[in-house]
Scaffold this motif. Structure first.
Motif, PDB file in Angstrom:
ATOM      1  N   ARG A  60      40.862  50.109  34.226  1.00 61.61           N
ATOM      2  CA  ARG A  60      41.153  50.009  35.659  1.00 61.61           C
ATOM      3  C   ARG A  60      41.365  51.391  36.274  1.00 61.61           C
ATOM      4  O   ARG A  60      40.908  51.673  37.390  1.00 61.61           O
ATOM      5  CB  ARG A  60      42.406  49.147  35.870  1.00 61.61           C
ATOM      6  CG  ARG A  60      42.175  47.667  35.612  1.00 61.61           C
ATOM      7  CD  ARG A  60      43.459  46.897  35.776  1.00 61.61           C
ATOM      8  NE  ARG A  60      43.243  45.472  35.560  1.00 61.61           N
ATOM      9  CZ  ARG A  60      44.160  44.638  35.113  1.00 61.61           C
ATOM     10  NH1 ARG A  60      45.366  45.096  34.816  1.00 61.61           N
ATOM     11  NH2 ARG A  60      43.904  43.355  34.952  1.00 61.61           N
ATOM     12  N   ARG A 120      36.489  38.537  31.632  1.00 61.45           N
ATOM     13  CA  ARG A 120      37.318  38.013  30.553  1.00 61.45           C
ATOM     14  C   ARG A 120      36.549  36.930  29.801  1.00 61.45           C
ATOM     15  O   ARG A 120      35.584  36.370  30.319  1.00 61.45           O
ATOM     16  CB  ARG A 120      38.631  37.461  31.112  1.00 61.45           C
ATOM     17  CG  ARG A 120      39.468  38.517  31.828  1.00 61.45           C
ATOM     18  CD  ARG A 120      40.655  37.878  32.530  1.00 61.45           C
ATOM     19  NE  ARG A 120      40.191  37.029  33.621  1.00 61.45           N
ATOM     20  CZ  ARG A 120      40.050  37.444  34.867  1.00 61.45           C
ATOM     21  NH1 ARG A 120      40.303  38.697  35.175  1.00 61.45           N
ATOM     22  NH2 ARG A 120      39.634  36.627  35.809  1.00 61.45           N
ATOM     23  N   THR A 137      43.088  48.045  28.792  1.00 54.67           N
ATOM     24  CA  THR A 137      42.695  47.492  30.090  1.00 54.67           C
ATOM     25  C   THR A 137      43.165  48.383  31.233  1.00 54.67           C
ATOM     26  O   THR A 137      42.435  48.603  32.210  1.00 54.67           O
ATOM     27  CB  THR A 137      43.267  46.068  30.255  1.00 54.67           C
ATOM     28  OG1 THR A 137      42.802  45.242  29.180  1.00 54.67           O
ATOM     29  CG2 THR A 137      42.820  45.457  31.572  1.00 54.67           C
ATOM     30  N   ASP A 160      36.413  42.568  28.377  1.00 56.27           N
ATOM     31  CA  ASP A 160      37.630  42.502  27.573  1.00 56.27           C
ATOM     32  C   ASP A 160      37.398  41.623  26.351  1.00 56.27           C
ATOM     33  O   ASP A 160      36.578  40.708  26.384  1.00 56.27           O
ATOM     34  CB  ASP A 160      38.772  41.939  28.408  1.00 56.27           C
ATOM     35  CG  ASP A 160      40.130  42.401  27.920  1.00 56.27           C
ATOM     36  OD1 ASP A 160      40.171  43.113  26.891  1.00 56.27           O
ATOM     37  OD2 ASP A 160      41.146  42.059  28.546  1.00 56.27           O
ATOM     38  N   ASN A 198      36.352  42.861  36.064  1.00 58.30           N
ATOM     39  CA  ASN A 198      36.933  42.542  34.753  1.00 58.30           C
ATOM     40  C   ASN A 198      36.371  41.215  34.265  1.00 58.30           C
ATOM     41  O   ASN A 198      36.674  40.160  34.826  1.00 58.30           O
ATOM     42  CB  ASN A 198      38.459  42.468  34.871  1.00 58.30           C
ATOM     43  CG  ASN A 198      39.136  42.294  33.528  1.00 58.30           C
ATOM     44  OD1 ASN A 198      38.479  42.252  32.498  1.00 58.30           O
ATOM     45  ND2 ASN A 198      40.447  42.180  33.533  1.00 58.30           N
TER      46      ASN A 198
END
Length: 419
Positions: A185, A199, A181, A233, A197
């Motif tokens: 970024r 999730r 992660t 993610d 992001n």
């Protein structure tokens, strides 16, 4: 009859100019009558008074483009962005940018931090906060990301010459806590792009069809802010292998993700899609075909120099005394970045306890760090043990060659996990 009604509405509005519903009705009648310039004048008045509904912003912008009113179209797009409108936003922006490009202009839209919708909340905050310099180690992975993602953005002329474009998907996999992660970024930070992001909690929903809609909205939001980095993610949770499912529930989400990656009914130009997973063997194989996530990068546990750099970053600004971080790095084989964070936190807790007891300032020493080290076990061991099974029995397509090479490395063998 229509002309008479339009005139009647104009007369009423002269007496009650703040009657916004009536003005909207007049604009719609003028549009239906083909009197587009007059209709846009009424829509413009509504927009300036913040009385144009969310559902009207994109259609009004597209109508403005028909008569080449780029100023109104631009203001409609900006208002739609601030209102969190998703449907049709990417199409409007693309059309507007094309019109501006024809006239030699370049439009820059800054991302909004308060726009609702999946993946919107962390865009600007994470954009400039992290670069590769702040990610310890992983030099080979950084070089690959630079070649695959950053260079096409910095030198589009060279890539266009060879028929290559920026965009596409890069898939990061490896043990948990090793920086996947952070790398995503930092990629956005290196490119100076917004970072979205996505999730699993932003997407998954128990009601039928809602998960697919959430995923579509996340991609639409990214397309509206392109160029940007969209990070998915825990990809294995979003796209669990259909062949492994006992029931077909969840297959629709995989199908939706494939459609978004293929940009069916949309355009992914400028959307750099990165994804990460701790369990790549659980992902649907269709995601790994060329044009989707065919570019796969193994993110291994940091080596000794990387661990030393990570410890240096973590201890910046903390009172310390006579630390030998090189020795500590050698004594922590296979520790992930998250494991090192736990080690440092345990040592800091001891220093704080002493400071509270003595009433003074207790600097962080090697004693505290070594005590914390003795109580911890690398969390990567379980992942590497499981990965070894796939390397030995399910690597016919050479998908896990990088993992196999790491397992044969001196550090992996010294940690008691020989292949």
């Amino acid at each position: 009859m229509s002309a008479d009604r339009i005139e009647a509405l104009r007369q009423v509005l002269l007496a009650t100019p703040d009657n916004q519903p009536l003005r909207l009705l007049l604009a719609e009648l003028l549009q239906a009558a083909g009197r587009l310039e007059e209709a846009l004048a009424e829509y413009d008045t509504l927009l300036r008074a913040n009385q144009l509904g969310r559902e009207q912003l994109v259609p009004t912008g597209e109508l403005a483009l028909q008569v080449n009113n780029l100023d109104l179209a631009s203001r409609c797009l900006d208002a739609a962005l601030k209102a969190g409108v998703v449907e049709g936003l990417a199409r409007l922006r693309s059309q507007l940018d094309a019109k501006l490009a024809e006239q030699g202009y370049l439009r820059v839209v800054l991302p909004t931090v308060d726009a609702p919708g999946p993946a919107a909340s962390s865009a600007t905050e994470e954009q400039a906060a992290l670069t590769f310099a702040e990610v310890g180690g992983l030099e080979e992975v950084k070089k690959a990301i630079h070649k695959l993602i950053i260079l096409p953005l910095l030198r589009p002329d060279v890539y266009r010459r060879y028929g290559r474009q920026s965009g596409g998907g890069v898939f990061l996999f490896g043990p948990p806590g090793c920086g996947k992660t952070m790398l995503a970024r930092a990629t956005a930070g290196e490119c100076h792009l917004p970072f979205f992001n996505v999730r699993i909690e932003d997407v998954l929903d128990p009601f039928i069809g809602v998960s697919e809609r959430n995923l579509h909205l996340a991609f639409e939001h990214a397309r509206a802010h392109a160029p940007c980095v969209l990070f998915l993610d825990e990809l294995d949770a979003l796209a669990f292998a259909r062949r492994k499912r006992a029931i077909t529930t969840g297959n629709g989400l995989v199908d939706q993700l494939l459609q978004e990656l293929d940009a069916i009914g949309a355009e992914n130009k400028g959307v750099l899609v990165l994804a990460a997973s701790n369990a790549p063997w659980d992902m649907d194989d269709a995601l790994l075909r060329p044009g989707r996530f065919d570019r796969r990068l193994f993110v291994p546990p940091p080596d000794a120099p990387a661990r030393e750099r990570i410890l240096q970053i973590m201890l910046t600004g903390i009172p310390t005394e006579r630390l030998d971080l090189k020795r500590l790095a050698r004594a922590t084989p296979l520790f992930s970045g998250a494991d090192l964070r736990a080690l440092v936190d345990a040592a800091i807790d001891q220093a704080i306890d002493e400071a509270l007891e003595t009433g003074g300032e207790a600097p962080l020493t090697m004693h505290y760090l070594e005590t914390g080290r003795a109580s911890l076990r690398p969390t990567t061991l379980d992942w590497l043990e499981r990965a070894r099974n796939y390397v030995e029995f399910a690597n016919q397509d050479k998908r896990y060659n990088e993992v196999a090479a790491f397992l044969k490395s001196a550090e992996a063998r010294s940690a008691g996990r020989p292949v």
